[in-house]
Write a protein that holds these residues in place. Sequence first.
Motif, PDB file in Angstrom:
ATOM      1  N   ARG A   1     -18.694  15.203 -32.412  1.00  0.00           N
ATOM      2  CA  ARG A   1     -19.890  14.766 -31.709  1.00  0.00           C
ATOM      3  C   ARG A   1     -20.992  14.491 -32.719  1.00  0.00           C
ATOM      4  N   SER A   2     -21.670  13.354 -32.563  1.00  0.00           N
ATOM      5  CA  SER A   2     -22.779  13.040 -33.452  1.00  0.00           C
ATOM      6  C   SER A   2     -23.868  14.094 -33.288  1.00  0.00           C
ATOM      7  N   ILE A   3     -24.614  14.335 -34.364  1.00  0.00           N
ATOM      8  CA  ILE A   3     -25.561  15.449 -34.369  1.00  0.00           C
ATOM      9  C   ILE A   3     -26.961  15.035 -33.928  1.00  0.00           C
ATOM     10  N   THR A   4     -27.172  13.722 -33.712  1.00  0.00           N
ATOM     11  CA  THR A   4     -28.459  13.249 -33.229  1.00  0.00           C
ATOM     12  C   THR A   4     -28.258  12.368 -32.004  1.00  0.00           C
ATOM     13  N   LYS A   5     -29.306  12.222 -31.196  1.00  0.00           N
ATOM     14  CA  LYS A   5     -29.227  11.400 -29.991  1.00  0.00           C
ATOM     15  C   LYS A   5     -29.201   9.926 -30.350  1.00  0.00           C
TER      16      LYS A   5
ATOM     17  N   VAL B   1     -19.663  20.547 -40.344  1.00  0.00           N
ATOM     18  CA  VAL B   1     -20.449  19.366 -40.003  1.00  0.00           C
ATOM     19  C   VAL B   1     -20.281  18.333 -41.110  1.00  0.00           C
ATOM     20  N   VAL B   2     -20.042  17.085 -40.701  1.00  0.00           N
ATOM     21  CA  VAL B   2     -19.916  15.966 -41.619  1.00  0.00           C
ATOM     22  C   VAL B   2     -21.225  15.196 -41.640  1.00  0.00           C
TER      23      VAL B   2
ATOM     24  N   CYS C   1     -19.707   3.862 -38.106  1.00  0.00           N
ATOM     25  CA  CYS C   1     -20.722   4.917 -38.215  1.00  0.00           C
ATOM     26  C   CYS C   1     -22.021   4.368 -38.794  1.00  0.00           C
ATOM     27  N   ASN C   2     -21.905   3.475 -39.748  1.00  0.00           N
ATOM     28  CA  ASN C   2     -23.096   2.868 -40.325  1.00  0.00           C
ATOM     29  C   ASN C   2     -23.824   2.004 -39.291  1.00  0.00           C
ATOM     30  N   LYS C   3     -23.066   1.188 -38.569  1.00  0.00           N
ATOM     31  CA  LYS C   3     -23.665   0.293 -37.574  1.00  0.00           C
ATOM     32  C   LYS C   3     -24.336   1.083 -36.454  1.00  0.00           C
ATOM     33  N   MET C   4     -23.747   2.204 -36.080  1.00  0.00           N
ATOM     34  CA  MET C   4     -24.269   3.016 -34.985  1.00  0.00           C
ATOM     35  C   MET C   4     -25.315   4.036 -35.451  1.00  0.00           C
ATOM     36  N   SER C   5     -25.627   4.009 -36.759  1.00  0.00           N
ATOM     37  CA  SER C   5     -26.624   4.924 -37.339  1.00  0.00           C
ATOM     38  C   SER C   5     -26.273   6.386 -37.082  1.00  0.00           C
ATOM     39  N   ILE C   6     -25.004   6.704 -37.259  1.00  0.00           N
ATOM     40  CA  ILE C   6     -24.544   8.085 -37.069  1.00  0.00           C
ATOM     41  C   ILE C   6     -24.788   8.864 -38.359  1.00  0.00           C
ATOM     42  N   LYS C   7     -25.719   9.799 -38.320  1.00  0.00           N
ATOM     43  CA  LYS C   7     -26.119  10.539 -39.512  1.00  0.00           C
ATOM     44  C   LYS C   7     -25.167  11.671 -39.842  1.00  0.00           C
ATOM     45  N   GLY C   8     -24.475  12.152 -38.833  1.00  0.00           N
ATOM     46  CA  GLY C   8     -23.555  13.256 -39.052  1.00  0.00           C
ATOM     47  C   GLY C   8     -22.806  13.589 -37.780  1.00  0.00           C
ATOM     48  N   MET C   9     -21.771  14.413 -37.934  1.00  0.00           N
ATOM     49  CA  MET C   9     -20.917  14.774 -36.804  1.00  0.00           C
ATOM     50  C   MET C   9     -20.504  16.228 -36.914  1.00  0.00           C
ATOM     51  N   LYS C  10     -20.546  16.921 -35.792  1.00  0.00           N
ATOM     52  CA  LYS C  10     -19.942  18.243 -35.746  1.00  0.00           C
ATOM     53  C   LYS C  10     -18.474  18.088 -35.380  1.00  0.00           C
TER      54      LYS C  10
ATOM     55  N   ASP D   1     -14.306   9.228 -47.873  1.00  0.00           N
ATOM     56  CA  ASP D   1     -14.426   8.387 -46.675  1.00  0.00           C
ATOM     57  C   ASP D   1     -14.580   9.264 -45.443  1.00  0.00           C
ATOM     58  N   VAL D   2     -15.005   8.651 -44.336  1.00  0.00           N
ATOM     59  CA  VAL D   2     -15.410   9.442 -43.176  1.00  0.00           C
ATOM     60  C   VAL D   2     -14.217  10.041 -42.433  1.00  0.00           C
ATOM     61  N   THR D   3     -13.080   9.324 -42.361  1.00  0.00           N
ATOM     62  CA  THR D   3     -11.938   9.913 -41.670  1.00  0.00           C
ATOM     63  C   THR D   3     -11.384  11.099 -42.456  1.00  0.00           C
ATOM     64  N   GLY D   4     -11.424  10.998 -43.780  1.00  0.00           N
ATOM     65  CA  GLY D   4     -11.016  12.135 -44.602  1.00  0.00           C
ATOM     66  C   GLY D   4     -11.969  13.304 -44.462  1.00  0.00           C
ATOM     67  N   ALA D   5     -13.258  13.003 -44.297  1.00  0.00           N
ATOM     68  CA  ALA D   5     -14.252  14.062 -44.084  1.00  0.00           C
ATOM     69  C   ALA D   5     -13.966  14.811 -42.792  1.00  0.00           C
ATOM     70  N   ASN D   6     -13.666  14.071 -41.727  1.00  0.00           N
ATOM     71  CA  ASN D   6     -13.326  14.715 -40.459  1.00  0.00           C
ATOM     72  C   ASN D   6     -12.014  15.486 -40.561  1.00  0.00           C
ATOM     73  N   ASP D   7     -11.077  14.913 -41.301  1.00  0.00           N
ATOM     74  CA  ASP D   7      -9.763  15.518 -41.501  1.00  0.00           C
ATOM     75  C   ASP D   7      -9.902  16.922 -42.097  1.00  0.00           C
ATOM     76  N   ILE D   8     -10.668  17.042 -43.166  1.00  0.00           N
ATOM     77  CA  ILE D   8     -10.806  18.378 -43.767  1.00  0.00           C
ATOM     78  C   ILE D   8     -11.730  19.258 -42.929  1.00  0.00           C
TER      79      ILE D   8
END
Length: 434
Positions: free
Chosen positions: A394-398, A29-30, A372-381, A10-17
Amino acid sequence: MPHTVVIADDVTGANDIGIMYTKAGHSSVVYSLDQLDERAEFEEDVSIIDTNSRFLSDRDAFRRVCQAVMLFPKNQVRQFFNKQCSVFRGNIGAEFDAMLDALEEEFAIIILGFPDNGRTTIHGIHYVHGKKLEDSQFKDDPVHPMKQSDLLEILKSQTGRKAAAIHYEYLDQGVEILKQRIGELKEEVNYVIIDVRNNEDLSVIAEAVRDEKVICGSSAIGYYLGLLHKSNAKQEGTEALKRAGTSILCIAGSLTPQTKSQIAYIKNRNYPVITLDTTQLFTGEAYRNEKRRILKEYAKARVHSPMVLIHSMNQEEEVLRTKHLAAAAGIDNTAVSEMVSAALSDLAKVIADHYKIRKFVICGGDTSASFCNKMSIKGMKVIKEIESGLPTCRSITKPYYELVLKSGSFGSEEFIEKAKDILLCRNLHFRHDE
């Protein structure tokens, strides 16, 4: 090419690690598996793929982990890490097995302890803030109720592979004895779960497993593994968070005691708080009316405050009423949770587009994934840790979004306010690198 690849459910776990490696000096980068750009070059030290698979069937979770692992050439990556919930919720066996199968490996180390967030393992029994897992708040989890505390028994119920445990007495004898015991068990079993009482144990374990190809478990060990290896990528320093505006939207869909406490704190601090009536989600007209009400309240509230919080109903009687209405409509608990997260994310998207909001605090793993899905966030630093396991990103795309995605059961009572202050750069200074 990254030196470490993490597959997270899941995404919060991805950010966590991610923040564990970042604070050890590595770039992280997630990426969302669902929105991964085929041209992604994975130039960071640690690439983390969010499979969003915790609530899928074990078959689908297995498939998605294999898909994620196969993005990376095995021989060019030093270590693969399967990041799971720190209390073993989800498709544990299927996802561990998928990583071994995809890599054509037959052995993995499992470290679930996260002492800074109250997760410890003693003689194979897992504890949450001193309570056995089966007696903790997770015993009543609406999707994955945890009724056992013995990690071996939980794992064995989900995999046909052999598993064993190493208790803390081996850790107390030092790194070499622990490595020797791991080597012995590697000849007999496929998975070894290691006790964790404190951060000193994590340091010893990291030294012993630094050269293992596959690690599984929760995020805390990532920091100690990161300390043992040199960064390959260019270090850019701390990112700027100033250019994305001065308004923050917080949405919260978690029903955990921690998130409830955080919402109550925000109310007591006189920030505007708006409640989504979840009983209004089951017909189109009722939801449209509820959506209009909330958007109208938000328009008034934002004028007087830099942050507005929108949360789903979270009192026990309100949640039960929502579940009863859902059951009458033939909707199960998992689907209800998804509907609530989708409604909150829909509101966030409308508000973001209309008011050009670029800073968000999201509370809850399901809600974060839906957002993240609704906002079309492809990845995060992953940028800076606020509290243990809770970073800014921070999302990696504009358009660049500044984000704090909080696991429902993490964070102090005042965490949301801390996150707000950091996103507004009120108590930390960030260097502008772009």
